[in-house]
Every structure is written in structure tokens, then in C-alpha cells.
Design a protein around this motif. Structure first.
Motif, mmCIF file in Angstrom:
data_model
loop_
_atom_site.group_PDB
_atom_site.id
_atom_site.type_symbol
_atom_site.label_atom_id
_atom_site.label_comp_id
_atom_site.label_asym_id
_atom_site.label_seq_id
_atom_site.Cartn_x
_atom_site.Cartn_y
_atom_site.Cartn_z
ATOM 1 N N THR A 153 0.847 -1.182 0.000
ATOM 2 C CA THR A 153 0.000 0.000 0.000
ATOM 3 C C THR A 153 0.894 1.247 0.000
ATOM 4 O O THR A 153 2.094 1.174 0.286
ATOM 5 N N ARG A 154 0.294 2.382 -0.295
ATOM 6 C CA ARG A 154 1.079 3.618 -0.284
ATOM 7 C C ARG A 154 1.542 3.956 1.134
ATOM 8 O O ARG A 154 2.598 4.566 1.325
ATOM 9 N N TRP A 168 -8.191 -4.239 -6.081
ATOM 10 C CA TRP A 168 -6.744 -4.058 -6.231
ATOM 11 C C TRP A 168 -6.387 -3.623 -7.654
ATOM 12 O O TRP A 168 -5.593 -2.704 -7.864
ATOM 13 N N LYS A 169 -6.983 -4.262 -8.654
ATOM 14 C CA LYS A 169 -6.686 -3.919 -10.043
ATOM 15 C C LYS A 169 -7.167 -2.510 -10.383
ATOM 16 O O LYS A 169 -6.486 -1.766 -11.101
ATOM 17 N N ARG A 182 -7.484 -0.031 -8.321
ATOM 18 C CA ARG A 182 -6.578 0.913 -7.649
ATOM 19 C C ARG A 182 -5.308 1.066 -8.457
ATOM 20 O O ARG A 182 -4.796 2.181 -8.658
ATOM 21 N N ASN A 183 -4.728 -0.037 -8.949
ATOM 22 C CA ASN A 183 -3.510 0.034 -9.745
ATOM 23 C C ASN A 183 -3.740 0.753 -11.066
ATOM 24 O O ASN A 183 -2.835 1.409 -11.593
ATOM 25 N N ARG A 184 -4.945 0.639 -11.610
ATOM 26 C CA ARG A 184 -5.263 1.353 -12.852
ATOM 27 C C ARG A 184 -5.180 2.864 -12.629
ATOM 28 O O ARG A 184 -4.737 3.605 -13.505
ATOM 29 N N VAL A 233 -3.313 4.314 -10.153
ATOM 30 C CA VAL A 233 -1.941 4.663 -9.794
ATOM 31 C C VAL A 233 -1.036 4.718 -11.022
ATOM 32 O O VAL A 233 -0.240 5.655 -11.187
ATOM 33 N N PHE A 234 -1.154 3.707 -11.891
ATOM 34 C CA PHE A 234 -0.202 3.594 -12.998
ATOM 35 C C PHE A 234 -0.694 4.218 -14.310
ATOM 36 O O PHE A 234 0.124 4.617 -15.136
#
Length: 306
Positions: free
Chosen positions: A172-173, A255-256, A258-260, A262-263
Motif C-alpha cells: 500500500t502507499r 486491487w486492479k 486501484r492500480n489502474r 496509480v499507474f
């Protein structure tokens, strides 16, 4: 049992070593020792005496002990617990337990063969790593959510993702910030709020509508563990594997998504997340055992999308 780790190898204090050491109490709880030379048996923590583990049987005396890692061989060679091994002043309860222990130690006879460790529930089975691992994965001995983690037909990478989550190792951040990898622990969706495990998977405001659709008529989860248990409970009445797979799928999509963000800088809306969950679970149904009726999971998936 004195470990190689304890014998002057503190430089090996890595996360892997700490995880292995954390399993020692479980290993000792499952096993007992048939004494040989007493060199590898913990005097206090192993079940080598008929009465059980001495740290539990003699709590007052144990609280006064200065060397809790002593082996049976060391105590017997010293003629019992000497004054050097104990606090200078003993309570009345500790003195009474010491008298009982001294009588019992006088009858302990050590031999020349190595100590033999066996499982309490199956003395004939060799205590191998595989046998120990099988036991800690059973509901009685496993950490929380172990059944959801492994009794499902989700892909292996999703099971590993959830295993990491269960053990608090998700990047996590907040954790990256504590380790100096990020300047801020803030959630990418709501600046000013720290992104820890429970915030990421349950408390983030953007997830309110998602959990309302996944868990209709129920209160939203307050933690990642709550989320897993609540989703699993929707389908476990039909079959545990169905509920567990649905729970892994829901957390995996969170989770996916959230990563979408972030990245890629893309914030998926409710319909997009629900469609992703539907598509993933329908695909995973192909991995289910042939004799398992997955129709309840199909019906639930259809309720997620307009």
C-alpha cells in the motif's frame, strides 16, 4: 530448541527469518519430543515431559527464569535450575514449583541418541515440512481466512495476492511511505487520507457504491477481512468454493482498479468495476471442479451488471 538463528546469526534477521520464527510456537504446539540426548529440545517450550510444556505447567517459576531458551540437556547437566538461571528472589509460588521441578528432574535420564520429535495427533507420521504445512492450512490451525485463501478455484496468482494481503504485506502507499519509497502515504483517490490495507480494500469512499452493489442490503465492510468474509458468506450456503472464489474476485478487482488509477491515471466507475468482476468470475468458472454446480455463482454474477 536452540535454533541456528539464535546461535550468533542475528545478521540473518530478514523478513523471511522472522516469518519462519513466527511459526515455531505452532510447530511446538503440534509436536512432542521423545527424549534422547536432550540437545535439541527446549526445556521450557517443548512438550517433552508427561505433564506438558513446562512454561504452561509452571508459570510462576517460568516468570522468574533468566534463560528461557535452555535445552533439556543443559538443565539436566547443571543438576536442575540453579540460582544463576533464576531471579535472585522467588515468590512463594515459584519456590513451590521449583521444589516440584527439582524432584522431577532427578528422574530424567538422557541417552546417546538424538531427540525424536513426533506429531501429537499422529506419532507414526514423520514431522516433515510438508506434513507441518498441511496442518497449518487446516481450519483448526491455520491463520484467519486460510480457507478462503486456498479452498477456491481462483487462479494461483490471485491466491498469492490474497495470501500477501492476509499477512499484511500488500504494498500500500502507507507501507511504501513508511519504508521511504514514497513521499506521501495518501490514497490516490482521496488525498489527505492514508492508504493502509483497510482503507484500500474497504473504507475508501469510492468503494461505497461498489460494496453496496456486491453486498446488497448489508452494511459495508470496515476492513479487508470483513470484505472477504461478507462476500464469501453470500454463496457458502451453496458451496464454500463458490463463496471463497467470489471473495477473492471482489478483492482482486478492487486491487486492479486501484492500480489502474496509480499507474494509468484512470478511475474506473462502478459499472466498469462490476463488469470486471463479472467477467473474471465467469472466466474462473472454467477452472471449477467438473462435479461442482457453479450456477449459483453465475446467477450472482449476473446481478452485478445492468
Amino acid at each position: 530448541m536452540r535454533l541456528w538463528y539464535d546461535e550468533g546469526h542475528a545478521e540473518e534477521d530478514t523478513p523471511c527469518w522472522r516469518q519462519l520464527k513466527a511459526l515455531i510456537p505452532q510447530y511446538r504446539a503440534m509436536t512432542m519430543v521423545v527424549l534422547g540426548d536432550g540437545q535439541t529440545t527446549s526445556f521450557w517450550h517443548d512438550a517433552w515431559a508427561e505433564v506438558g510444556r513446562l512454561s504452561e505447567v509452571l508459570p510462576a517459576l517460568y516468570s522468574h527464569c533468566l534463560d528461557v531458551d535452555a535445552t533439556v540437556a543443559e538443565v539436566v547437566a547443571a543438576g536442575g535450575l540453579t540460582a544463576v538461571a533464576l531471579q535472585p528472589r522467588l515468590t512463594a509460588a515459584a519456590r513451590h514449583e521449583l521444589e516440584l521441578l527439582s524432584i522431577a528432574i532427578a528422574d530424567v535420564m538422557l541417552g546417546d541418541i538424538h531427540d525424536d520429535r513426533v506429531f501429537v495427533d499422529s506419532p507414526s507420521e514423520a514431522p516433515t515440512t510438508g506434513a507441518f504445512y498441511r496442518r497449518i492450512r487446516t481450519p483448526a490451525m491455520a491463520p484467519p481466512l486460510s480457507d478462503i485463501n486456498w479452498v477456491s478455484f481462483a487462479p494461483k496468482k490471485v491466491k498469492i495476492f490474497f495470501w500477501i494481503l492476509r499477512h499484511g504485506r500488500t504494498r500500500t502507499r502507507d507501507s511504501l511511505h513508511r519504508h521511504g519509497a514514497l513521499d506521501s502515504p495518501d490514497c490516490p483517490f482521496c488525498p489527505g487520507q492514508s492508504e493502509d490495507l483497510d482503507h484500500l480494500f474497504a473504507r475508501c469512499p469510492r468503494l461505497a457504491v461498489f460494496w453496496a452493489r456486491v453486498l446488497p442490503g448489508r452494511s459495508p465492510p470496515n476492513s479487508a477481512r470483513d470484505a472477504a468474509e461478507l462476500v464469501a458468506g453470500l454463496l457458502t450456503a451453496h458451496d464454500a468454493q463458490l463463496g471463497h472464489t467470489a471473495a477473492l474476485g471482489a478483492l482482486w478487482i478492487v486491487w486492479k482498479s486501484r492500480n489502474r488509477m496509480v499507474f494509468d491515471g484512470i478511475c474506473l466507475d462502478l459499472d466498469a468495476m462490476a463488469r470486471l468482476l463479472h467477467d473474471h468470475l465467469m472466466l474462473w468458472c472454467c477452472r471449477a471442479p467438473r462435479k461442482l454446480d457453479v450456477s449459483p455463482l453465475h446467477v450472482w454474477c449476473q446481478s452485478l451488471v445492468p
